[in-house]
Design an enzyme around this catalytic site. Structure first.
Site, PDB file in Angstrom:
ATOM      1  N   SER A 128       1.383  -9.735  -7.531  1.00  0.00           N
ATOM      2  CA  SER A 128       1.583 -10.893  -6.669  1.00  0.00           C
ATOM      3  C   SER A 128       2.162 -10.441  -5.341  1.00  0.00           C
ATOM      4  O   SER A 128       2.899  -9.455  -5.279  1.00  0.00           O
ATOM      5  CB  SER A 128       2.522 -11.902  -7.348  1.00  0.00           C
ATOM      6  OG  SER A 128       2.626 -13.090  -6.587  1.00  0.00           O
ATOM      7  N   ASP A 129       1.821 -11.162  -4.288  1.00  0.00           N
ATOM      8  CA  ASP A 129       2.358 -10.827  -2.979  1.00  0.00           C
ATOM      9  C   ASP A 129       2.388 -12.071  -2.116  1.00  0.00           C
ATOM     10  O   ASP A 129       1.704 -13.070  -2.412  1.00  0.00           O
ATOM     11  CB  ASP A 129       1.529  -9.739  -2.301  1.00  0.00           C
ATOM     12  CG  ASP A 129       2.351  -8.983  -1.262  1.00  0.00           C
ATOM     13  OD1 ASP A 129       3.051  -8.034  -1.650  1.00  0.00           O
ATOM     14  OD2 ASP A 129       2.297  -9.356  -0.079  1.00  0.00           O
ATOM     15  N   SER A 130       3.187 -12.023  -1.066  1.00  0.00           N
ATOM     16  CA  SER A 130       3.249 -13.141  -0.126  1.00  0.00           C
ATOM     17  C   SER A 130       3.250 -12.621   1.297  1.00  0.00           C
ATOM     18  O   SER A 130       3.590 -11.466   1.562  1.00  0.00           O
ATOM     19  CB  SER A 130       4.476 -14.019  -0.391  1.00  0.00           C
ATOM     20  OG  SER A 130       5.653 -13.254  -0.395  1.00  0.00           O
TER      21      SER A 130
END
Length: 198
Positions: free
Chosen positions: A74-76
């Protein structure tokens, strides 16, 4: 029937906290990738493509302890007026970011990907919009006095669950996305693949 184990390819405290609060069993194994290099590969892409690429790259970089395990990456990413922002490298850079954000709409993109057997089997992207208040230099200084260095690891220079909530006039979007992972779609995918009970 034994359920496939889950590995979280992240060292993010907020992502671990989300899974913990949801009662999900997992093992955290931080991905060892050059995130900036991956971002450069997607330099011409939109925010959703960049976070999708980063999420998948993180999950693919982790060697799971069991062959049947699913790896969750996951990344933002923050975009303001078409400009992408990474985590600040210093307190001075954090102040520069906040001055640029002042009075503008901050787009926070969060992505997630599931990998099994070395192949991406699912990915998702979500975006939240955070309308930033007019931030004076005095407010920025007081804010960073209270929140630095904790926000050094936060894209957008804020923790919404802490003092960062004072930076915004209005928020549109999922709270989980703002925390850094689109949790509800992730849980739906884990149920679909039999990692957690449906």
């Amino acid at each position: 029937m034994r359920r496939a184990p889950l590995v979280l390819a992240s060292k993010s405290a907020s992502r671990r906290a989300m899974l913990d609060a949801a009662g999900i069993a997992y093992r955290a194994v931080p991905a060892n990738i050059d995130e900036r290099a991956v971002e450069r590969e997607w330099s011409g892409g939109e925010g959703d493509h960049v976070v999708a690429g980063l999420s998948a790259a993180k999950a693919l970089a982790v060697e799971p302890p069991e062959s049947e395990a699913f790896v969750l990456g996951s990344d933002s990413l923050v975009v303001v007026e078409g400009r992408r922002f990474d985590k600040p490298g210093s307190r001075e850079e954090a102040a520069e970011h906040l001055r640029f954000f002042s009075g503008k709409t901050l787009e926070l993109h969060a992505g997630a990907a599931l990998v099994q057997g070395g192949a991406v089997c699912w990915h998702h992207h979500d975006m939240a919009k955070l309308i930033v208040r007019d931030l004076s230099d005095g407010l920025i200084a007081r804010y960073l006095e209270a929140e630095w260095p904790e926000v050094a690891n936060c894209v957008g220079v804020f923790r919404i669950e802490a003092m960062g909530v004072h930076l915004f006039e209005r928020i549109e979007g999922s709270h989980f996305t703002i925390l850094g992972m689109p949790l509800l779609p992730v849980l739906a995918a884990l149920r679909r693949f039999g990692v957690i009970e449906a």
